[in-house]
Design an enzyme around this catalytic site. Structure first.
Site, PDB file in Angstrom:
ATOM      1  N   PHE A 137      44.592  39.903  49.405  1.00 51.08           N
ATOM      2  CA  PHE A 137      44.909  40.957  50.006  1.00 51.08           C
ATOM      3  C   PHE A 137      44.479  40.965  51.381  1.00 51.08           C
ATOM      4  O   PHE A 137      44.988  41.340  52.528  1.00 51.08           O
ATOM      5  CB  PHE A 137      44.430  42.472  49.523  1.00 51.08           C
ATOM      6  N   ALA A 154      41.130  38.538  43.779  1.00 54.51           N
ATOM      7  CA  ALA A 154      42.417  37.862  43.928  1.00 54.51           C
ATOM      8  C   ALA A 154      42.317  36.502  44.371  1.00 54.51           C
ATOM      9  O   ALA A 154      43.068  35.673  44.225  1.00 54.51           O
ATOM     10  CB  ALA A 154      42.880  38.712  44.971  1.00 54.51           C
ATOM     11  N   CYS A 162      62.562  56.943  34.254  1.00 52.11           N
ATOM     12  CA  CYS A 162      62.664  56.961  32.956  1.00 52.11           C
ATOM     13  C   CYS A 162      63.983  57.271  32.181  1.00 52.11           C
ATOM     14  O   CYS A 162      64.308  58.144  32.332  1.00 52.11           O
ATOM     15  CB  CYS A 162      61.523  57.604  32.447  1.00 52.11           C
ATOM     16  N   CYS A 168      55.842  60.749  31.135  1.00 48.55           N
ATOM     17  CA  CYS A 168      55.925  60.918  29.413  1.00 48.55           C
ATOM     18  C   CYS A 168      55.053  59.373  29.150  1.00 48.55           C
ATOM     19  O   CYS A 168      54.760  59.466  27.882  1.00 48.55           O
ATOM     20  CB  CYS A 168      57.169  60.763  28.741  1.00 48.55           C
ATOM     21  N   HIS A 224      42.388  47.053  37.042  1.00 44.43           N
ATOM     22  CA  HIS A 224      43.584  47.351  38.052  1.00 44.43           C
ATOM     23  C   HIS A 224      44.892  47.488  37.434  1.00 44.43           C
ATOM     24  O   HIS A 224      45.693  47.358  38.367  1.00 44.43           O
ATOM     25  CB  HIS A 224      43.251  46.662  39.582  1.00 44.43           C
ATOM     26  N   CYS A 227      56.083  55.226  32.718  1.00 42.34           N
ATOM     27  CA  CYS A 227      56.614  56.491  33.341  1.00 42.34           C
ATOM     28  C   CYS A 227      55.363  57.357  33.425  1.00 42.34           C
ATOM     29  O   CYS A 227      54.733  57.619  32.690  1.00 42.34           O
ATOM     30  CB  CYS A 227      57.693  57.142  32.171  1.00 42.34           C
ATOM     31  N   ASN A 233      32.710  32.165  46.124  1.00 38.14           N
ATOM     32  CA  ASN A 233      33.820  32.666  46.994  1.00 38.14           C
ATOM     33  C   ASN A 233      33.869  31.885  48.119  1.00 38.14           C
ATOM     34  O   ASN A 233      32.841  31.211  48.468  1.00 38.14           O
ATOM     35  CB  ASN A 233      33.460  34.201  47.650  1.00 38.14           C
TER      36      ASN A 233
HETATM   37  P1  NAD Z   1      40.372  40.506  48.364  1.00 36.49           P
HETATM   38  O1  NAD Z   1      41.692  40.158  48.865  1.00 36.49           O
HETATM   39  O2  NAD Z   1      39.818  41.872  48.976  1.00 36.49           O
HETATM   40  O3  NAD Z   1      39.484  39.133  48.586  1.00 36.49           O
HETATM   41  C1  NAD Z   1      39.774  37.990  48.094  1.00 36.49           C
HETATM   42  C2  NAD Z   1      38.555  37.083  48.145  1.00 36.49           C
HETATM   43  O4  NAD Z   1      38.766  35.853  47.715  1.00 36.49           O
HETATM   44  C3  NAD Z   1      38.235  37.100  49.664  1.00 36.49           C
HETATM   45  O5  NAD Z   1      37.054  37.034  50.128  1.00 36.49           O
HETATM   46  C4  NAD Z   1      38.689  35.436  49.893  1.00 36.49           C
HETATM   47  O6  NAD Z   1      37.746  34.817  51.087  1.00 36.49           O
HETATM   48  C5  NAD Z   1      38.371  34.853  48.775  1.00 36.49           C
HETATM   49  N1  NAD Z   1      39.183  33.770  48.240  1.00 36.49           N
HETATM   50  C6  NAD Z   1      40.588  33.490  48.734  1.00 36.49           C
HETATM   51  N2  NAD Z   1      41.118  32.481  48.074  1.00 36.49           N
HETATM   52  C7  NAD Z   1      40.116  31.771  47.505  1.00 36.49           C
HETATM   53  C8  NAD Z   1      39.837  30.706  46.741  1.00 36.49           C
HETATM   54  N3  NAD Z   1      41.098  29.835  46.540  1.00 36.49           N
HETATM   55  N4  NAD Z   1      38.296  30.718  46.145  1.00 36.49           N
HETATM   56  C9  NAD Z   1      37.339  31.264  46.386  1.00 36.49           C
HETATM   57  N5  NAD Z   1      37.500  32.347  47.246  1.00 36.49           N
HETATM   58  C10 NAD Z   1      38.797  32.622  47.820  1.00 36.49           C
HETATM   59  O7  NAD Z   1      40.753  40.572  46.722  1.00 36.49           O
HETATM   60  P2  NAD Z   1      39.660  41.325  45.557  1.00 36.49           P
HETATM   61  O8  NAD Z   1      38.321  41.219  45.755  1.00 36.49           O
HETATM   62  O9  NAD Z   1      40.341  40.854  44.446  1.00 36.49           O
HETATM   63  O10 NAD Z   1      40.286  43.137  45.859  1.00 36.49           O
HETATM   64  C11 NAD Z   1      41.400  43.375  46.356  1.00 36.49           C
HETATM   65  C12 NAD Z   1      42.457  43.947  45.416  1.00 36.49           C
HETATM   66  O11 NAD Z   1      43.269  43.059  45.435  1.00 36.49           O
HETATM   67  C13 NAD Z   1      42.217  44.168  43.987  1.00 36.49           C
HETATM   68  O12 NAD Z   1      42.315  45.440  43.685  1.00 36.49           O
HETATM   69  C14 NAD Z   1      43.560  43.529  43.333  1.00 36.49           C
HETATM   70  O13 NAD Z   1      44.008  44.235  42.335  1.00 36.49           O
HETATM   71  C15 NAD Z   1      44.426  43.096  44.317  1.00 36.49           C
HETATM   72  N6  NAD Z   1      44.963  41.816  44.287  1.00 36.49           N
HETATM   73  C16 NAD Z   1      45.264  40.907  43.219  1.00 36.49           C
HETATM   74  C17 NAD Z   1      46.147  39.956  43.465  1.00 36.49           C
HETATM   75  C18 NAD Z   1      46.461  39.157  42.230  1.00 36.49           C
HETATM   76  O14 NAD Z   1      46.630  39.804  41.082  1.00 36.49           O
HETATM   77  N7  NAD Z   1      46.591  37.780  42.151  1.00 36.49           N
HETATM   78  C19 NAD Z   1      46.514  39.510  44.581  1.00 36.49           C
HETATM   79  C20 NAD Z   1      46.166  40.321  45.849  1.00 36.49           C
HETATM   80  C21 NAD Z   1      45.535  41.480  45.763  1.00 36.49           C
END
Ligand code: NAD
Length: 258
Positions: free
Chosen positions: A37, A26, A158, A136, A125, A133, A224
């Site tokens: 998240f 994310a 659905c 089905c 994910h 649905c 990160n």
């Molecule tokens: P996470 O929220 O657990 O972790 C995100 C990490 O990214 C954190 O450690 C944070 O410090 C870091 N971060 C935030 N902004 C950043 C940036 N600009 N540059 C670098 N690092 C940054 O998210 P995750 O590890 O993907 O796992 C959690 C779940 O969140 C996944 O299952 C995902 O499906 C879901 N999710 C997805 C989205 C999306 O699709 N954009 C958004 C929110 C959550």
């Protein structure tokens, strides 16, 4: 080592890799305005994750209503978001022939909007761009369901079998997609460079992928904003923003590949 030396080192690894797999979280979409998240202000600051389980969705009409309400909020943000430099770097790496596979935990579909090919991307994910649905398996375009929700429907059903409709994402307590998960693990075990971008690396089984890659002999790179639980395992760690960092890395990659 200086900050720039680490960026150069990552670029060097990319250019010299035989097979690079990238795992995205994310954090790689927050620069597109989509909250993650776990950061302050992220989704779990405002909603209780315990409430949004697959089991609750199946069991209770109220839980489904709440889930669709959260889904609508999330989709409204995602719909207007644009790919950022982290997404664009991954498209460029694919075009340069440097990307074997992109495993994304993100459900926002921004990799496709940026230009990555479907055969390179594994959405482990799922995606908010579709609805399915649960009875089905009929697949709907999300915008079609969004129109129903906007007209006042609280829990869509659905058309064909009246089964429960759910966004095509993997909820807590829901099984992972078998084919995608198996493929992600296979690619992780076969690559020689595994790079994680913007993931807390605490969500399993996705967080197992870097460990599998490392155990199979790959070089592990973690980018990160803040430390992750797997930093100790990595060969190279860079703490910085995904978009900004990838842009800097690409400057070297372009120079060395031209
Ligand atoms: P996470 O929220 O657990 O972790 C995100 C990490 O990214 C954190 O450690 C944070 O410090 C870091 N971060 C935030 N902004 C950043 C940036 N600009 N540059 C670098 N690092 C940054 O998210 P995750 O590890 O993907 O796992 C959690 C779940 O969140 C996944 O299952 C995902 O499906 C879901 N999710 C997805 C989205 C999306 O699709 N954009 C958004 C929110 C959550």
């Amino acid at each position: 080592m200086t900050d720039d030396a680490v960026v150069r080192q990552i670029a060097q690894k990319i250019v010299s890799s035989r097979q690079m797999v990238v795992l995205v979280g994310a954090g790689s979409s927050t620069e597109s305005g989509i909250p993650d998240f776990r950061s302050p202000g992220g989704v779990w600051d405002r909603f209780d994750p315990e409430e949004f389980t697959y089991q609750n969705f199946i069991a209770s009409e109220q839980a489904r209503e709440n889930a669709w309400q959260l889904a609508r909020e999330t989709y409204a943000v995602i719909k207007t978001a644009h790919p950022n430099p982290a997404h664009l770097a991954l498209v460029e790496l694919e075009r340069m022939g440097l990307l074997d596979c992109l495993i994304t935990q993100n459900i926002d579909g921004l990799h496709f909007l940026a230009g990555n090919s479907p055969e390179k991307v594994i959405e482990i994910h799922g995606t908010v761009r579709y609805v399915i649905c649960l009875s089905c398996g009929k697949r709907y375009n999300r915008d079609e369901i969004e129109t129903r929700l906007a007209s006042g429907v609280k829990v869509p059903r659905c058309d064909d079998c009246h089964g429960l409709l759910k966004t095509a994402t993997v909820s807590f307590g829901q099984s992972m997609p078998e084919r995608e998960t198996a493929e992600a693990f296979r690619r992780a075990a076969e690559c020689d460079l595994f790079m994680c971008i913007g993931s807390s690396l605490v969500v399993h089984p996705a967080a197992q992928l870097p460990i599998v890659a490392k155990d199979s002999g790959a070089c592990l790179v973690i980018i990160n904003r803040e430390p992750t639980v797997l930093d100790n395992l990595a060969d190279i760690v860079y703490h910085g923003l995904a978009g900004e960092t990838m842009e800097r890395i690409m400057t070297y990659v372009r120079e060395w590949k031209s």
